[in-house]
Design a protein around this motif. Structure first.
Motif, PDB file in Angstrom:
ATOM      1  N   ARG A 215       0.818  -1.201   0.000  1.00 47.86           N
ATOM      2  CA  ARG A 215       0.000   0.000   0.000  1.00 47.86           C
ATOM      3  C   ARG A 215       0.863   1.266   0.000  1.00 47.86           C
ATOM      4  NH1 ARG A 215      -5.262  -0.455   3.038  1.00 47.86           N
ATOM      5  NH2 ARG A 215      -3.983  -1.447   4.619  1.00 47.86           N
ATOM      6  N   SER A 240       1.080  -6.904  -2.201  1.00 49.73           N
ATOM      7  CA  SER A 240       0.259  -7.262  -1.045  1.00 49.73           C
ATOM      8  C   SER A 240      -1.206  -7.095  -1.432  1.00 49.73           C
ATOM      9  CB  SER A 240       0.587  -6.360   0.143  1.00 49.73           C
ATOM     10  OG  SER A 240       0.144  -5.037  -0.131  1.00 49.73           O
ATOM     11  N   ILE A 255       0.448 -11.882  -3.345  1.00 51.42           N
ATOM     12  CA  ILE A 255       1.246 -12.838  -2.589  1.00 51.42           C
ATOM     13  C   ILE A 255       0.715 -12.896  -1.164  1.00 51.42           C
ATOM     14  CG2 ILE A 255       3.547 -13.229  -1.621  1.00 51.42           C
ATOM     15  CD1 ILE A 255       4.540 -11.924  -4.333  1.00 51.42           C
ATOM     16  N   SER A 258      -4.035 -15.616   0.913  1.00 49.90           N
ATOM     17  CA  SER A 258      -5.113 -15.730  -0.065  1.00 49.90           C
ATOM     18  C   SER A 258      -4.612 -15.463  -1.480  1.00 49.90           C
ATOM     19  CB  SER A 258      -6.264 -14.779   0.290  1.00 49.90           C
ATOM     20  OG  SER A 258      -5.791 -13.470   0.548  1.00 49.90           O
ATOM     21  N   SER A 273       3.979  -3.672   5.051  1.00 51.67           N
ATOM     22  CA  SER A 273       4.205  -3.621   6.500  1.00 51.67           C
ATOM     23  C   SER A 273       4.646  -4.964   7.074  1.00 51.67           C
ATOM     24  CB  SER A 273       2.944  -3.136   7.219  1.00 51.67           C
ATOM     25  OG  SER A 273       1.883  -4.043   7.017  1.00 51.67           O
ATOM     26  N   GLN A 277      -0.569 -12.472   7.091  1.00 55.63           N
ATOM     27  CA  GLN A 277      -1.162 -13.035   5.870  1.00 55.63           C
ATOM     28  C   GLN A 277      -0.274 -12.790   4.660  1.00 55.63           C
ATOM     29  OE1 GLN A 277      -2.778 -10.892   7.857  1.00 55.63           O
ATOM     30  NE2 GLN A 277      -4.602 -11.915   8.646  1.00 55.63           N
ATOM     31  N   HIS A 278       0.562 -11.784   4.718  1.00 55.49           N
ATOM     32  CA  HIS A 278       1.527 -11.586   3.637  1.00 55.49           C
ATOM     33  C   HIS A 278       2.755 -12.460   3.865  1.00 55.49           C
ATOM     34  CE1 HIS A 278       3.176  -9.513   0.171  1.00 55.49           C
ATOM     35  NE2 HIS A 278       4.336  -9.517   0.798  1.00 55.49           N
ATOM     36  N   ASN A 292      10.991   0.463   3.798  1.00 52.58           N
ATOM     37  CA  ASN A 292       9.794   0.968   4.471  1.00 52.58           C
ATOM     38  C   ASN A 292      10.155   2.217   5.251  1.00 52.58           C
ATOM     39  OD1 ASN A 292       7.515   1.207   6.392  1.00 52.58           O
ATOM     40  ND2 ASN A 292       6.952  -0.789   5.527  1.00 52.58           N
ATOM     41  N   ASP A 310      11.826   6.491   2.209  1.00 56.31           N
ATOM     42  CA  ASP A 310      10.722   6.634   1.266  1.00 56.31           C
ATOM     43  C   ASP A 310      11.043   5.838   0.009  1.00 56.31           C
ATOM     44  OD1 ASP A 310       8.828   7.402  -0.567  1.00 56.31           O
ATOM     45  OD2 ASP A 310       8.976   9.545  -0.115  1.00 56.31           O
ATOM     46  N   LEU A 311      10.194   4.885  -0.319  1.00 58.16           N
ATOM     47  CA  LEU A 311      10.478   4.020  -1.465  1.00 58.16           C
ATOM     48  C   LEU A 311      10.556   4.811  -2.767  1.00 58.16           C
ATOM     49  CD1 LEU A 311       7.863   2.994  -3.495  1.00 58.16           C
ATOM     50  CD2 LEU A 311       7.053   2.286  -1.269  1.00 58.16           C
TER      51      LEU A 311
HETATM   52  C1  LIG Z   1      -8.265 -13.471   5.713  1.00 57.15           C
HETATM   53  C2  LIG Z   1      -7.276 -12.493   5.230  1.00 57.15           C
HETATM   54  C3  LIG Z   1      -6.485 -12.817   4.156  1.00 57.15           C
HETATM   55  C4  LIG Z   1      -5.509 -11.945   3.715  1.00 57.15           C
HETATM   56  N1  LIG Z   1      -4.704 -12.325   2.672  1.00 57.15           N
HETATM   57  C5  LIG Z   1      -3.669 -11.528   2.324  1.00 57.15           C
HETATM   58  C6  LIG Z   1      -2.752 -11.924   1.299  1.00 57.15           C
HETATM   59  O1  LIG Z   1      -2.879 -12.982   0.668  1.00 57.15           O
HETATM   60  N2  LIG Z   1      -1.721 -11.099   1.012  1.00 57.15           N
HETATM   61  C7  LIG Z   1      -1.530  -9.908   1.670  1.00 57.15           C
HETATM   62  O2  LIG Z   1      -0.548  -9.212   1.355  1.00 57.15           O
HETATM   63  N3  LIG Z   1      -2.401  -9.504   2.617  1.00 57.15           N
HETATM   64  C8  LIG Z   1      -3.467 -10.282   2.957  1.00 57.15           C
HETATM   65  N4  LIG Z   1      -4.334  -9.846   3.907  1.00 57.15           N
HETATM   66  C9  LIG Z   1      -4.232  -8.458   4.412  1.00 57.15           C
HETATM   67  C10 LIG Z   1      -3.193  -8.288   5.494  1.00 57.15           C
HETATM   68  O3  LIG Z   1      -3.780  -8.546   6.750  1.00 57.15           O
HETATM   69  C11 LIG Z   1      -2.663  -6.842   5.506  1.00 57.15           C
HETATM   70  O4  LIG Z   1      -3.735  -5.954   5.642  1.00 57.15           O
HETATM   71  C12 LIG Z   1      -1.896  -6.501   4.242  1.00 57.15           C
HETATM   72  O5  LIG Z   1      -0.905  -7.481   3.973  1.00 57.15           O
HETATM   73  C13 LIG Z   1      -1.240  -5.142   4.402  1.00 57.15           C
HETATM   74  O6  LIG Z   1      -0.679  -4.749   3.174  1.00 57.15           O
HETATM   75  P1  LIG Z   1       0.455  -3.661   3.110  1.00 57.15           P
HETATM   76  O7  LIG Z   1       1.613  -4.094   3.930  1.00 57.15           O
HETATM   77  O8  LIG Z   1       0.695  -3.359   1.685  1.00 57.15           O
HETATM   78  O9  LIG Z   1      -0.276  -2.374   3.727  1.00 57.15           O
HETATM   79  P2  LIG Z   1      -0.071  -1.640   5.120  1.00 57.15           P
HETATM   80  O10 LIG Z   1      -0.161  -2.584   6.246  1.00 57.15           O
HETATM   81  O11 LIG Z   1      -0.959  -0.471   5.082  1.00 57.15           O
HETATM   82  O12 LIG Z   1       1.432  -1.165   5.059  1.00 57.15           O
HETATM   83  C14 LIG Z   1       1.910  -0.176   4.212  1.00 57.15           C
HETATM   84  C15 LIG Z   1       3.357   0.044   4.589  1.00 57.15           C
HETATM   85  O13 LIG Z   1       3.948   0.958   3.684  1.00 57.15           O
HETATM   86  C16 LIG Z   1       4.798   1.822   4.394  1.00 57.15           C
HETATM   87  N5  LIG Z   1       4.914   3.040   3.584  1.00 57.15           N
HETATM   88  C17 LIG Z   1       3.964   3.960   3.325  1.00 57.15           C
HETATM   89  N6  LIG Z   1       4.432   4.891   2.486  1.00 57.15           N
HETATM   90  C18 LIG Z   1       5.713   4.574   2.213  1.00 57.15           C
HETATM   91  C19 LIG Z   1       6.734   5.151   1.407  1.00 57.15           C
HETATM   92  N7  LIG Z   1       6.515   6.261   0.697  1.00 57.15           N
HETATM   93  N8  LIG Z   1       7.944   4.543   1.382  1.00 57.15           N
HETATM   94  C20 LIG Z   1       8.180   3.417   2.090  1.00 57.15           C
HETATM   95  N9  LIG Z   1       7.245   2.832   2.859  1.00 57.15           N
HETATM   96  C21 LIG Z   1       6.022   3.394   2.918  1.00 57.15           C
HETATM   97  C22 LIG Z   1       4.141   2.023   5.730  1.00 57.15           C
HETATM   98  O14 LIG Z   1       5.098   2.387   6.716  1.00 57.15           O
HETATM   99  C23 LIG Z   1       3.551   0.627   5.980  1.00 57.15           C
HETATM  100  O15 LIG Z   1       4.448  -0.193   6.698  1.00 57.15           O
HETATM  101  C24 LIG Z   1      -5.337 -10.696   4.356  1.00 57.15           C
HETATM  102  C25 LIG Z   1      -6.164 -10.365   5.429  1.00 57.15           C
HETATM  103  C26 LIG Z   1      -7.127 -11.239   5.866  1.00 57.15           C
HETATM  104  C27 LIG Z   1      -7.984 -10.842   7.024  1.00 57.15           C
END
Ligand SMILES: Cc1cc2nc3c(=O)[nH]c(=O)nc-3n(C[C@H](O)[C@H](O)[C@H](O)COP(=O)(O)OP(=O)(O)OC[C@H]3O[C@@H](n4cnc5c(N)ncnc54)[C@H](O)[C@@H]3O)c2cc1C
Lengths: 329, 264
Positions: A215, A240, A255, A258, A273, A277-278, A292, A310-311
């Motif tokens: 995200r 993610s 990845i 799910s 993050s 699940q990831h 990150n 910052d990525l």
């Molecule tokens: C049943 C179930 C199944 C799921 N299956 C999956 C699955 O298969 N795969 C999966 O990935 N998730 C899955 N999830 C979701 C999972 O729980 C997390 O919500 C998800 O992995 C979070 O994705 P994220 O790390 O991209 O987002 P976030 O948790 O929002 O993290 C974003 C990260 O980006 C960093 N960031 C923001 N801006 C910048 C920047 N400019 N430069 C550098 N870093 C930055 C932040 O510090 C933060 O750490 C599932 C959830 C459930 C409940």
């Protein structure tokens, strides 16, 4: 009276889920800790072979609920069967692998029998406060120490990998049936079929290098520099779940639990993050690099190398550094 | 169809988290709160179903007064009314206590369908909607990725996510509880007109007694799970962190990946 601990195994189409072994390991440890006995419980139809496989452990017994209506999983069938079994046998703790199946029915079982519920435990310890469980909160960024209150059985689901399957003790247990009384009306659903979710055009499992975005990448319009880096590294792009849900990349790039499970030589996690699940989808990678902006992000716990920043600055810098070193190479 | 959608307000995923002075939860001061991610998808699914079946959505939330803001947003998006369980007796519950309270509020509304998110991004029990279903005695499904009302309107065809990229499809009778997974749809944005209209919509605030419940049946008094302390996992970084600005850190990293790790 000794404490009785059940580990409810999960099976599908004649195969035991590997997390069942972790539940057995946890049940044995809890039994050691509390001076009790551990049993395994298995639900299904014609599950004699699976029960014998489970019986190869140091357990007081393997209990089987064998019934044609348990051939496939349904929450209604599982809740009705286990509610009756727990009511009759009165185990003190019932441990489950924390899976998509158990999360669906175990809370309803707890509600039905008046049990306490500890979802997604990652460990326990016994101290002055009694038996204390640890569980993740805030999508794994923090943890809580919790204990249960009130009388009656305690249902606990165990996060994947929290207890090592390798630590379970082998042995030889007897198999004994549990009575099952079920009607089709108990099942709560009529299963029509299974489909592949969102296509499987891209097989990421064979990729040697994966550049994965989370995200934190901030939008589909910000992907170009990431794609440039990926092309340079001959890498596949992964993501993610929120990136997919938002429509920034197609579902077959996801990845995680799910999505796809990958084990490349290099996994570059950008703005991810590190939710469990990831992690379950990529922890088999040989080298993990995380970029990150949050130094406390859980992804740094599984990464080998990290850049806190910052990525959007780091990615072009990486592209330039790779080019530079190749030119010098 | 009359549809209840349960939403929860949780800290934004980008929020800086600190432990509260009593050590039992995070310090909520200065933390931005948002509607829980999967609940936003549940709300959108409810609004869509209400549109196609000619029904209405009632947004329900359990939480402190700040949650009003989340309910206002739901009203702005198209919910017709809201119910807020903010009475102090409701505080400090676990999934079992909160599920009982929400079920009682829903029962009072006489709904045909209940939608919730699949898991909250704060406590992460993944259980509350299931407990609601248990109290109502309705069938339920968790991780729902597709909903279709079948002909006659008495049953649903539901697509549910399973592990590693497969879905299961099944039929369920109405009334039912569906716990919606993120990604099922594309949530809409509130229009200015919606935001204006929301100001006039009702947010009811029933007490436990209004719902026919004793105070001992809800909140901390009924919770079977007690949080002793919260904290950050130890050894936050196992990774070798490469210091310096982006350019120098990137150079160091590429050097290590070519030399030490030999992966590029
Ligand atoms: C049943 C179930 C199944 C799921 N299956 C999956 C699955 O298969 N795969 C999966 O990935 N998730 C899955 N999830 C979701 C999972 O729980 C997390 O919500 C998800 O992995 C979070 O994705 P994220 O790390 O991209 O987002 P976030 O948790 O929002 O993290 C974003 C990260 O980006 C960093 N960031 C923001 N801006 C910048 C920047 N400019 N430069 C550098 N870093 C930055 C932040 O510090 C933060 O750490 C599932 C959830 C459930 C409940």
């Amino acid at each position: 009276m000794t404490t009785r601990i059940w580990a409810v195994l999960q099976q599908r189409e004649g195969k035991l889920h590997r997390m069942g072994w972790e539940a057995i390991a946890a049940a044995q440890r809890l039994a050691d800790e509390l001076g009790g006995s551990a049993e395994a419980v298995l639900l299904g139809s014609e599950i004699g072979d699976l029960a014998r496989e489970a019986a190869g452990h140091d357990l007081a017994a393997v209990r089987t609920a064998d019934h044609p209506l348990l051939a496939g999983y349904t929450p209604g069938g599982y809740v009705a069967t286990l509610a009756a079994a727990i009511g009759a046998e009165r185990p003190d703790f019932v441990l489950f692998p924390h899976t998509y199946q158990s999360v669906e029915y175990v809370p309803r079982l707890a509600q039905a029998i008046g049990a306490a519920l500890v979802p997604e435990a990652i460990g326990f310890e016994r101290g002055e406060a009694g038996l204390v469980w640890r569980r993740p909160i805030l999508t794994g960024k923090m943890q809580a120490r919790v204990r249960t209150r009130g009388a009656g059985p305690v249902l606990v689901s165990l996060q994947s990998g929290a207890f090592s399957a390798d630590s379970r003790r082998p042995g030889s247990a007897g198999v004994a049936p549990l009575p099952v009384e079920l009607g089709a009306a108990d099942l709560g659903r009529e299963v029509l079929g299974v489909e592949q979710a969102g296509g499987d055009q891209v097989d990421l499992s064979k990729a040697e290098v994966i550049v994965a975005v989370g995200r934190g990448v901030g939008g589909a319009d910000k992907l170009a520099p990431v794609q440039e880096l990926a092309a340079l590294l001959k890498a596949e792009i992964g993501a993610s779940r929120p990136v997919i849900d938002a429509g920034w990349l197609p579902r077959d790039r996801q990845i995680g639990s799910s999505g796809q499970t990958v084990s490349p030589k290099l996994y570059l996690a950008l703005g991810i993050s590190g939710a469990i699940q990831h992690l379950v989808g990529m922890k088999g990678s040989t080298v993990v690099v995380a970029v990150n902006k949050d130094a406390g992000a859980p992804i740094f716990k599984v990464a080998h190398y990290g850049i806190v920043g910052d990525l959007h600055e780091v990615v072009p810098a990486l592209t330039a550094a790779v080019r530079e070193s190749r030119a010098a190479g | 169809m009359k549809i209840a959608v349960c939403i929860k307000q949780v800290p934004d995923t980008e929020a800086r988290l600190r432990v509260a002075p009593d050590g039992r939860w995070i310090d909520e001061a200065d933390v931005p709160f948002v509607i829980n991610e999967s609940d936003e998808y549940a709300l959108e699914e409810g609004l869509k179903l209400a549109e196609t079946t000619g029904g209405e959505v009632i947004a329900i939330s359990l939480g402190p007064e700040r949650v009003r803001e989340a309910l206002r947003k739901a009203l702005a998006l198209g919910a017709s009314r809201a119910v807020l369980l903010a009475n102090t007796a409701f505080r400090g519950g676990d999934a079992l206590a909160d599920g009982r309270a929400l079920a009682a509020a829903i029962a009072r509304e006489g709904c045909d369908l209940v939608l919730t998110g699949s898991q909250s991004d704060d406590q992460g029990f993944g259980a509350t909607g299931t407990v609601v279903a248990g109290h109502l005695g309705w069938p339920h499904a968790w991780l729902v990725m597709g909903v279709e009302v079948e002909e006659g309107g008495a049953s649903l065809q539901v697509t549910r996510e399973m592990e590693s990229g497969t879905n299961e499809i099944f039929r369920m009778a109405l009334p039912a509880v569906l716990e919606i997974q993120a990604g099922i749809n594309h949530p809409r944005y509130a229009s200015l007109k919606g935001i204006m209209a929301a100001k006039k919509k009702e947010i009811a605030e029933p007490s436990p007694a209004d719902l026919g419940l004793q105070e001992s049946e809800v909140g901390a008094a009924a919770a079977r799970l007690e949080v002793l302390s919260v904290g950050f996992p130890e050894s936050a970084a196992a990774a070798q962190i490469l210091e310096g600005d982006a350019v120098s850190a990137a150079k160091k990293l590429v050097g290590l990946l070519q030399g030490e790790a030999r992966v590029i």
